[in-house]
Motif scaffolding. Structure first.
Motif, short mmCIF file in Angstrom:
data_model
loop_
_atom_site.label_atom_id
_atom_site.label_comp_id
_atom_site.label_asym_id
_atom_site.label_seq_id
_atom_site.Cartn_x
_atom_site.Cartn_y
_atom_site.Cartn_z
N LYS A 184 0.84 -1.19 0.00
CA LYS A 184 0.00 0.00 0.00
C LYS A 184 0.88 1.24 0.00
N VAL A 185 0.30 2.36 -0.42
CA VAL A 185 0.95 3.66 -0.25
C VAL A 185 0.66 4.10 1.18
N VAL A 186 1.70 4.47 1.92
CA VAL A 186 1.53 4.89 3.31
C VAL A 186 1.79 6.39 3.42
N VAL A 187 0.84 7.10 4.01
CA VAL A 187 1.02 8.52 4.34
C VAL A 187 1.37 8.57 5.82
N GLU A 207 -4.12 20.97 10.48
CA GLU A 207 -4.17 20.05 9.35
C GLU A 207 -4.89 18.74 9.66
N ALA A 208 -5.22 18.46 10.91
CA ALA A 208 -5.73 17.15 11.30
C ALA A 208 -7.00 16.76 10.54
N LYS A 209 -7.97 17.67 10.44
CA LYS A 209 -9.21 17.35 9.74
C LYS A 209 -8.97 17.11 8.26
N ASN A 210 -7.98 17.80 7.69
CA ASN A 210 -7.64 17.59 6.28
C ASN A 210 -7.15 16.16 6.06
N PHE A 211 -6.34 15.67 6.97
CA PHE A 211 -5.80 14.32 6.84
C PHE A 211 -6.91 13.28 6.95
N GLU A 212 -7.81 13.45 7.90
CA GLU A 212 -8.89 12.48 8.06
C GLU A 212 -9.81 12.50 6.85
N LYS A 213 -10.09 13.68 6.32
CA LYS A 213 -10.96 13.79 5.15
C LYS A 213 -10.35 13.05 3.95
N VAL A 214 -9.07 13.30 3.69
CA VAL A 214 -8.42 12.65 2.55
C VAL A 214 -8.31 11.14 2.78
N TYR A 215 -8.01 10.74 4.02
CA TYR A 215 -7.91 9.32 4.34
C TYR A 215 -9.21 8.60 4.02
N GLN A 216 -10.33 9.17 4.41
CA GLN A 216 -11.61 8.53 4.15
C GLN A 216 -11.87 8.41 2.65
N ASP A 217 -11.38 9.36 1.88
CA ASP A 217 -11.59 9.35 0.43
C ASP A 217 -10.71 8.34 -0.30
N VAL A 218 -9.50 8.07 0.21
CA VAL A 218 -8.54 7.26 -0.56
C VAL A 218 -8.22 5.90 0.05
N LYS A 219 -8.73 5.60 1.23
CA LYS A 219 -8.33 4.36 1.88
C LYS A 219 -8.75 3.12 1.09
N GLY A 220 -9.75 3.25 0.23
CA GLY A 220 -10.16 2.14 -0.61
C GLY A 220 -9.32 1.98 -1.86
N GLN A 221 -8.31 2.85 -2.02
CA GLN A 221 -7.45 2.81 -3.20
C GLN A 221 -6.05 2.27 -2.88
N GLY A 222 -5.97 1.47 -1.82
CA GLY A 222 -4.66 0.92 -1.45
C GLY A 222 -3.78 1.92 -0.76
N VAL A 223 -4.38 2.74 0.10
CA VAL A 223 -3.65 3.78 0.85
C VAL A 223 -3.91 3.60 2.33
N GLN A 224 -2.87 3.72 3.14
CA GLN A 224 -3.01 3.67 4.59
C GLN A 224 -2.34 4.89 5.20
N PHE A 225 -3.04 5.57 6.08
CA PHE A 225 -2.45 6.67 6.84
C PHE A 225 -1.97 6.12 8.19
N ALA A 257 -1.12 12.19 -4.96
CA ALA A 257 -1.62 11.74 -6.26
C ALA A 257 -0.60 10.98 -7.12
N PRO A 258 0.65 11.44 -7.24
CA PRO A 258 1.57 10.73 -8.14
C PRO A 258 1.83 9.28 -7.75
N TYR A 259 1.62 8.94 -6.49
CA TYR A 259 1.98 7.60 -6.01
C TYR A 259 0.80 6.63 -6.02
N LEU A 260 -0.40 7.17 -6.23
CA LEU A 260 -1.57 6.30 -6.31
C LEU A 260 -1.51 5.43 -7.56
N ALA A 261 -0.92 5.97 -8.62
CA ALA A 261 -0.87 5.25 -9.89
C ALA A 261 0.31 4.29 -9.98
#
Length: 218
Positions: free
Chosen positions: A91-94, A108-126, A204-208
């Motif tokens: 997975k891509v790890v943030v 920045e905390a709410k920004n991180f949680e918002k993005v995490y919820q949007d991308v966690k189904g794309q092979g990303v883990q915060f 974004a560049p690492y999702l692909a």
């Protein structure tokens, strides 16, 4: 007092001095690492930096094939559980370094949680690294206040941060954010608080990217 009876006292005093020097050395190393702590920005790299560049947006990146391995990052979490970044290989790890005492981290905390919820189904883990909170209580309160649902390693002394090699894309401030690619290598770093838009752009560049360990489809 005889010379023989004084000898153990001298030995004990010498051992105590050695222990004090060791403690001071460790403390100085952590303090040096966090010298720009809780700033809204910072400078990247350090002596001997190689293999990465810093853009005008303050994000440093390393080309594929020139990225350093992320160190072993595991241990107890803020909520009393256990986490190991190595478990997310593939997975891509943030990785976000934060403290409850740090105003930019709160921003920045709410920004991180918002993005995490949007991308966690794309092979990303915060994963967070909470540092310089002397007890887990304030860190847990921070997570509750901002709705943080991903795990954060509890690292009050900053020892996990010291595991990154000097001259690589290592965290040098609080907050710091790193992207670890699917092969477990550090691909990007910034030493500033991130807006939602800037975090998405950094990721974004690492999702692909696929893993170089992935087996080709038949």
């Amino acid at each position: 007092m005889s010379a023989a009876s004084r000898a153990p006292l001298r030995s004990n005093r010498t051992a105590a001095r050695v222990r004090r020097r060791a403690a001071l050395t460790t403390g100085a190393a952590v303090a040096a690492l966090l010298v720009s702590a809780c700033s809204s920005g910072g400078t990247s790299g350090g002596g001997g930096q190689t293999g990465f560049i810093t853009g005008s947006d303050g994000i440093s990146t390393a080309k594929r094939g020139e990225r350093a391995d992320a160190p072993e990052l595991s241990g107890k979490t803020v909520d009393g559980g256990q986490a190991d970044v190595a478990d997310y290989r593939g997975k891509v790890v943030v990785l976000n370094v934060w403290g409850s005492w740090c105003p930019p981290c709160r921003a920045e905390a709410k920004n991180f949680e918002k993005v995490y919820q949007d991308v966690k189904g794309q092979g990303v883990q915060f994963v967070g690294i909470n540092t310089r909170d002397t007890s887990p209580g304030p860190a847990r309160a921070f997570e509750k206040e901002f709705g943080v649902s991903y795990p954060s390693l509890y690292d009050p002394a900053g020892r996990l941060m010291l595991r990154f090699e000097k001259g690589t894309l290592n965290p040098q401030a609080v907050p710091s954010t790193l992207i670890i690619d699917r092969d477990g290598k550090v691909a990007a770093r910034t030493l500033q608080a991130l807006s939602e838009e800037k975090l998405r752009a950094m990721l974004a560049p690492y999702l692909a990217e696929g893993s170089t360990d992935a087996k080709p489809e038949k």
